[in-house]
Design a protein around this motif. Structure first.
Motif, PDB file in Angstrom:
ATOM      1  N   PHE A  27      46.504  39.670  39.113  1.00  0.00           N
ATOM      2  CA  PHE A  27      45.918  38.755  38.381  1.00  0.00           C
ATOM      3  C   PHE A  27      46.301  38.482  36.910  1.00  0.00           C
ATOM      4  O   PHE A  27      46.608  37.493  36.453  1.00  0.00           O
ATOM      5  N   ILE A  28      46.512  39.640  36.323  1.00  0.00           N
ATOM      6  CA  ILE A  28      47.251  39.875  35.060  1.00  0.00           C
ATOM      7  C   ILE A  28      48.634  39.101  35.058  1.00  0.00           C
ATOM      8  O   ILE A  28      48.873  38.219  34.264  1.00  0.00           O
ATOM      9  N   CYS A  29      49.675  39.570  36.000  1.00  0.00           N
ATOM     10  CA  CYS A  29      50.763  38.973  36.047  1.00  0.00           C
ATOM     11  C   CYS A  29      50.713  37.433  36.370  1.00  0.00           C
ATOM     12  O   CYS A  29      51.366  36.671  35.762  1.00  0.00           O
ATOM     13  N   HIS A  30      49.743  36.977  37.196  1.00  0.00           N
ATOM     14  CA  HIS A  30      49.652  35.596  37.428  1.00  0.00           C
ATOM     15  C   HIS A  30      49.427  34.713  36.077  1.00  0.00           C
ATOM     16  O   HIS A  30      49.878  33.799  35.766  1.00  0.00           O
ATOM     17  N   HIS A  84      47.251  43.586  27.660  1.00  0.00           N
ATOM     18  CA  HIS A  84      46.191  44.606  27.499  1.00  0.00           C
ATOM     19  C   HIS A  84      44.874  44.297  28.171  1.00  0.00           C
ATOM     20  O   HIS A  84      43.887  45.304  27.760  1.00  0.00           O
ATOM     21  N   PHE A  85      44.638  43.373  28.870  1.00  0.00           N
ATOM     22  CA  PHE A  85      43.246  42.971  29.260  1.00  0.00           C
ATOM     23  C   PHE A  85      42.902  43.807  30.452  1.00  0.00           C
ATOM     24  O   PHE A  85      43.539  44.103  31.309  1.00  0.00           O
ATOM     25  N   ASN A  86      41.767  44.358  30.315  1.00  0.00           N
ATOM     26  CA  ASN A  86      40.972  45.181  31.388  1.00  0.00           C
ATOM     27  C   ASN A  86      40.273  44.292  32.003  1.00  0.00           C
ATOM     28  O   ASN A  86      39.111  43.731  31.569  1.00  0.00           O
ATOM     29  N   ASN A 170      36.626  36.227  40.939  1.00  0.00           N
ATOM     30  CA  ASN A 170      37.110  37.024  42.021  1.00  0.00           C
ATOM     31  C   ASN A 170      38.043  37.974  41.733  1.00  0.00           C
ATOM     32  O   ASN A 170      38.194  38.915  42.461  1.00  0.00           O
ATOM     33  N   ALA A 171      38.518  37.808  40.526  1.00  0.00           N
ATOM     34  CA  ALA A 171      39.678  39.008  40.074  1.00  0.00           C
ATOM     35  C   ALA A 171      38.794  40.158  39.711  1.00  0.00           C
ATOM     36  O   ALA A 171      39.245  41.175  40.120  1.00  0.00           O
ATOM     37  N   LYS A 172      37.689  40.136  39.353  1.00  0.00           N
ATOM     38  CA  LYS A 172      36.791  41.269  38.920  1.00  0.00           C
ATOM     39  C   LYS A 172      36.340  41.868  40.175  1.00  0.00           C
ATOM     40  O   LYS A 172      36.392  43.147  40.172  1.00  0.00           O
TER      41      LYS A 172
END
Length: 283
Positions: A27-30, A84-86, A170-172
């Motif tokens: 999700f982060i890469c996207h 750096h997003f969690n 959905n990512a969560k």
């Protein structure tokens, strides 16, 4: 005096991932790919959203929009925040200083003082009033001041990238599934979304405290070293010698002998000189 066209250091900042470049969730890469393809600084949201005073919640009548320099800073900052997003906690697991450094927004004065004003103002004066991020400060009892801000990315932040709140949810869920899979493998009970968020926040707070305590200890050590090195060298060496004599037992002093003790004084003196001149390294 700097001319108008040269008054900003690094007019084309770019986010550079840290050396320990870790693998990020899909999700982060996207999201980072989308941020690279879309001009987040010129997104329609930047012009239609009514910015608000973060303390009162009231609309800001006079508000500075993005000039080109701040727009460039925002393009780099969005990528850094995403990296750096969690997902579980919604927190950016990096300080403003770290984000500033990685985006090339930090500056050093001739005497070596670092400034992160450009990054800090972008967040405080634009991204937060616009509702893209929220920032929370925690009081540090050790140093008697506030710790680095804890930055949370809002659903509005992801709308800049064309990512809906439903996609974020959905990512969560996907992230929670991955967390629970690992917990079950370890023979532990699965956790809820709320518990995952709380745990991630606790880790972030612990890391901030750990960093500030180590930083406090460094500056305390450096201050003592500077005080000693400021003395006449002979007097400084005498103080070191007395400290070493008090530190070692009689048998240890006998083993060292005069030459060994003198060598320890030399080592300690040059070590203190190095500490006195050193700057804190944020790893």
């Amino acid at each position: 005096m700097l001319s108008r066209e040269n008054y900003v250091y690094n007019r084309n900042p770019v986010f550079t991932a840290p050396k320990n470049n870790k693998k990020r969730p899909s999700f982060i890469c996207h999201a980072m790919k989308k941020a690279s393809e879309i001009d987040v600084a010129r997104c329609e949201l930047n012009y239609v959203i009514q910015p608000k005073n973060i303390k009162t919640g009231l609309p800001l009548k006079r508000f500075r929009r993005l000039n080109e320099h701040r727009a460039c800073a925002m393009r780099a900052m969005v990528l850094a925040m995403l990296y750096h997003f969690n997902i579980s906690s919604e927190l950016v697991q990096a300080s403003v200083e770290q984000l500033s450094d990685e985006c090339g927004l930090s500056t050093l004065s001739k005497v070596g003082n670092k400034s992160i004003t450009r990054a800090s103002r972008l967040i405080t004066n634009f991204m937060e009033p616009m509702g893209f991020v929220t920032c929370k400060k925690i009081w540090d009892r050790v140093l008697g001041n506030y710790m680095p801000k804890m930055i949370t990315l809002t659903p509005l932040f992801f709308m800049l990238l064309g990512i809906s709140e439903k996609q974020l949810i959905n990512a969560k869920k996907q992230q929670l599934g991955w967390i629970n899979k690992n917990l079950i493998i370890k023979g532990l009970k699965p956790i809820t979304v709320i518990e995952a968020k709380r745990r991630a926040k606790d880790i972030q707070i612990r890391n901030l405290f750990k960093y500030r305590i180590s930083k406090h200890n460094f500056y305390k050590k450096r201050k003592n070293a500077q005080r000693l090195i400021a003395l006449d060298e002979k007097e400084a060496r005498q103080k070191i010698l007395r400290a070493l004599v008090a530190k070692y037992s009689i048998s240890e002093l006998t083993t060292l002998g005069p030459s060994g003790l003198k060598k320890q004084v030399n080592i300690s003196y040059y070590y203190l000189r190095k500490i006195a001149a050193n700057t804190y390294q944020d790893n």
